[in-house]
Design a protein around this motif. Sequence first.
Motif, PDB file in Angstrom:
ATOM      1  N   VAL A  41      45.065  36.474  40.746  1.00  0.00           N
ATOM      2  CA  VAL A  41      45.864  36.089  41.910  1.00  0.00           C
ATOM      3  C   VAL A  41      46.311  37.327  42.687  1.00  0.00           C
ATOM      4  O   VAL A  41      46.154  37.409  43.917  1.00  0.00           O
ATOM      5  CB  VAL A  41      47.086  35.254  41.485  1.00  0.00           C
ATOM      6  CG1 VAL A  41      48.048  35.054  42.658  1.00  0.00           C
ATOM      7  CG2 VAL A  41      46.646  33.907  40.941  1.00  0.00           C
ATOM      8  N   VAL A  42      46.856  38.314  41.980  1.00  0.00           N
ATOM      9  CA  VAL A  42      47.389  39.511  42.650  1.00  0.00           C
ATOM     10  C   VAL A  42      46.277  40.278  43.366  1.00  0.00           C
ATOM     11  O   VAL A  42      46.390  40.617  44.559  1.00  0.00           O
ATOM     12  CB  VAL A  42      48.106  40.421  41.633  1.00  0.00           C
ATOM     13  CG1 VAL A  42      48.501  41.744  42.288  1.00  0.00           C
ATOM     14  CG2 VAL A  42      49.346  39.719  41.084  1.00  0.00           C
ATOM     15  N   VAL A  43      45.181  40.543  42.664  1.00  0.00           N
ATOM     16  CA  VAL A  43      44.094  41.327  43.265  1.00  0.00           C
ATOM     17  C   VAL A  43      43.410  40.549  44.386  1.00  0.00           C
ATOM     18  O   VAL A  43      43.020  41.135  45.408  1.00  0.00           O
ATOM     19  CB  VAL A  43      43.074  41.738  42.182  1.00  0.00           C
ATOM     20  CG1 VAL A  43      41.881  42.459  42.805  1.00  0.00           C
ATOM     21  CG2 VAL A  43      43.740  42.626  41.146  1.00  0.00           C
ATOM     22  N   SER A  44      43.276  39.246  44.236  1.00  0.00           N
ATOM     23  CA  SER A  44      42.627  38.443  45.273  1.00  0.00           C
ATOM     24  C   SER A  44      43.446  38.446  46.562  1.00  0.00           C
ATOM     25  O   SER A  44      42.886  38.554  47.665  1.00  0.00           O
ATOM     26  CB  SER A  44      42.438  37.003  44.784  1.00  0.00           C
ATOM     27  OG  SER A  44      41.551  36.954  43.686  1.00  0.00           O
ATOM     28  N   VAL A  45      44.761  38.336  46.445  1.00  0.00           N
ATOM     29  CA  VAL A  45      45.611  38.381  47.632  1.00  0.00           C
ATOM     30  C   VAL A  45      45.528  39.749  48.289  1.00  0.00           C
ATOM     31  O   VAL A  45      45.378  39.862  49.521  1.00  0.00           O
ATOM     32  CB  VAL A  45      47.071  38.040  47.272  1.00  0.00           C
ATOM     33  CG1 VAL A  45      47.994  38.277  48.471  1.00  0.00           C
ATOM     34  CG2 VAL A  45      47.188  36.600  46.818  1.00  0.00           C
ATOM     35  N   MET A  46      45.599  40.804  47.482  1.00  0.00           N
ATOM     36  CA  MET A  46      45.502  42.151  48.037  1.00  0.00           C
ATOM     37  C   MET A  46      44.135  42.370  48.704  1.00  0.00           C
ATOM     38  O   MET A  46      44.047  42.958  49.785  1.00  0.00           O
ATOM     39  CB  MET A  46      45.731  43.178  46.928  1.00  0.00           C
ATOM     40  CG  MET A  46      47.133  43.152  46.335  1.00  0.00           C
ATOM     41  SD  MET A  46      47.318  44.212  44.878  1.00  0.00           S
ATOM     42  CE  MET A  46      47.033  45.825  45.607  1.00  0.00           C
ATOM     43  N   GLY A  47      43.067  41.898  48.060  1.00  0.00           N
ATOM     44  CA  GLY A  47      41.737  42.039  48.640  1.00  0.00           C
ATOM     45  C   GLY A  47      41.588  41.235  49.924  1.00  0.00           C
ATOM     46  O   GLY A  47      40.995  41.695  50.897  1.00  0.00           O
ATOM     47  N   LEU A  80      38.526  36.090  45.261  1.00  0.00           N
ATOM     48  CA  LEU A  80      38.372  36.794  46.532  1.00  0.00           C
ATOM     49  C   LEU A  80      37.684  35.920  47.580  1.00  0.00           C
ATOM     50  O   LEU A  80      38.064  35.927  48.755  1.00  0.00           O
ATOM     51  CB  LEU A  80      37.575  38.085  46.317  1.00  0.00           C
ATOM     52  CG  LEU A  80      38.341  39.212  45.613  1.00  0.00           C
ATOM     53  CD1 LEU A  80      37.387  40.325  45.200  1.00  0.00           C
ATOM     54  CD2 LEU A  80      39.428  39.765  46.519  1.00  0.00           C
ATOM     55  N   LEU A  81      36.684  35.148  47.178  1.00  0.00           N
ATOM     56  CA  LEU A  81      36.015  34.259  48.116  1.00  0.00           C
ATOM     57  C   LEU A  81      36.985  33.225  48.683  1.00  0.00           C
ATOM     58  O   LEU A  81      36.944  32.887  49.873  1.00  0.00           O
ATOM     59  CB  LEU A  81      34.835  33.557  47.438  1.00  0.00           C
ATOM     60  CG  LEU A  81      33.584  34.415  47.193  1.00  0.00           C
ATOM     61  CD1 LEU A  81      32.550  33.635  46.397  1.00  0.00           C
ATOM     62  CD2 LEU A  81      32.982  34.879  48.514  1.00  0.00           C
ATOM     63  N   ILE A  82      37.851  32.704  47.828  1.00  0.00           N
ATOM     64  CA  ILE A  82      38.855  31.743  48.296  1.00  0.00           C
ATOM     65  C   ILE A  82      39.799  32.402  49.287  1.00  0.00           C
ATOM     66  O   ILE A  82      40.107  31.852  50.351  1.00  0.00           O
ATOM     67  CB  ILE A  82      39.638  31.158  47.105  1.00  0.00           C
ATOM     68  CG1 ILE A  82      38.717  30.309  46.223  1.00  0.00           C
ATOM     69  CG2 ILE A  82      40.809  30.308  47.600  1.00  0.00           C
ATOM     70  CD1 ILE A  82      39.361  29.817  44.952  1.00  0.00           C
ATOM     71  N   MET A  83      40.265  33.621  48.967  1.00  0.00           N
ATOM     72  CA  MET A  83      41.188  34.310  49.857  1.00  0.00           C
ATOM     73  C   MET A  83      40.525  34.710  51.176  1.00  0.00           C
ATOM     74  O   MET A  83      41.153  34.657  52.231  1.00  0.00           O
ATOM     75  CB  MET A  83      41.748  35.547  49.160  1.00  0.00           C
ATOM     76  CG  MET A  83      42.800  35.269  48.102  1.00  0.00           C
ATOM     77  SD  MET A  83      44.311  34.551  48.790  1.00  0.00           S
ATOM     78  CE  MET A  83      44.078  32.810  48.385  1.00  0.00           C
TER      79      MET A  83
END
Length: 279
Positions: free
Chosen positions: A84-90, A153-156
């Motif tokens: 969650v954290v890395v995906s939001v940041m990415g 990441l694809l979702i974000m």
Amino acid sequence: MEPRPRSFYILAVFFGLFLVFLYGPTITIAILSFQGPGGGLTFPMRGTSLHWFRDLFEQQAVGDIWGSFSRSLTLGLMVMVTTVVVSVMGGLAFRKRFRGSGILFYLIITSLVIPSILVSLGVGLIWSQSGLTVHWSTSGFGAQLTWTLPFGLLIMFAVFNRFDQSYEEAARDLGASPWQTIRHVVLPIIASSLIGVALFGFTLSYDEFARTLLTSGSYNTLPLEIFGMTTNVTTPVIFALGTLTTVFSFLVIALFLTIYWLAGRRRARRGSDAGKGLV
């Protein structure tokens, strides 16, 4: 009322067969797990009881069921939070084009098409050749992130491609700092997507086998433990374990859906209160 066309019934039968194919094995395992003390691994059933469920909570002659379950649960939560954290940041980082962003994007997605067992082998070799201990909480954790992060990441990327930046501009016009804008504007708007990423991260980690096979070290996660039990357990206790883990998975999904529903009600209530304030 017009009669339904023949194609409707054909497609309905096809859909019913699809559901049987999808859930039939799980239902079969659930039925066999309720056999009597003399039950076997196949039909016909030999009585009905909760004997094999009680046997799960007794000292097992083989395996470490509850230890492996606790490891899978811990690992799943670790992977979920990190994803969650890395995906939001990415997702935030890729909102603006930067040099090499296209190459980086394809490098991220490529990990999805690499055979999982090769990823497990590669991560295990990196750890062992670096003199590090191969362990489910380190190398196993890293191997599973190669599976969950691309999905997150694809979702974000999809979420932020449709994100209306006028909300952020309004917050900045009102004097909000960048962090306040993210915390009080961006995150509440994408909360439902974050719940989806969290669910993806946890479930993909919880039942991952191939990427954990060569990176878990001396301690099995639950999928590895179940696989090991298939070679030396000849009683329906393995079916009882499968039934309980399936129920647990559905409970996790229900928990995330409840959180999503409560978050939606909270947003609707805030919107209603804001509307009343304007009136």
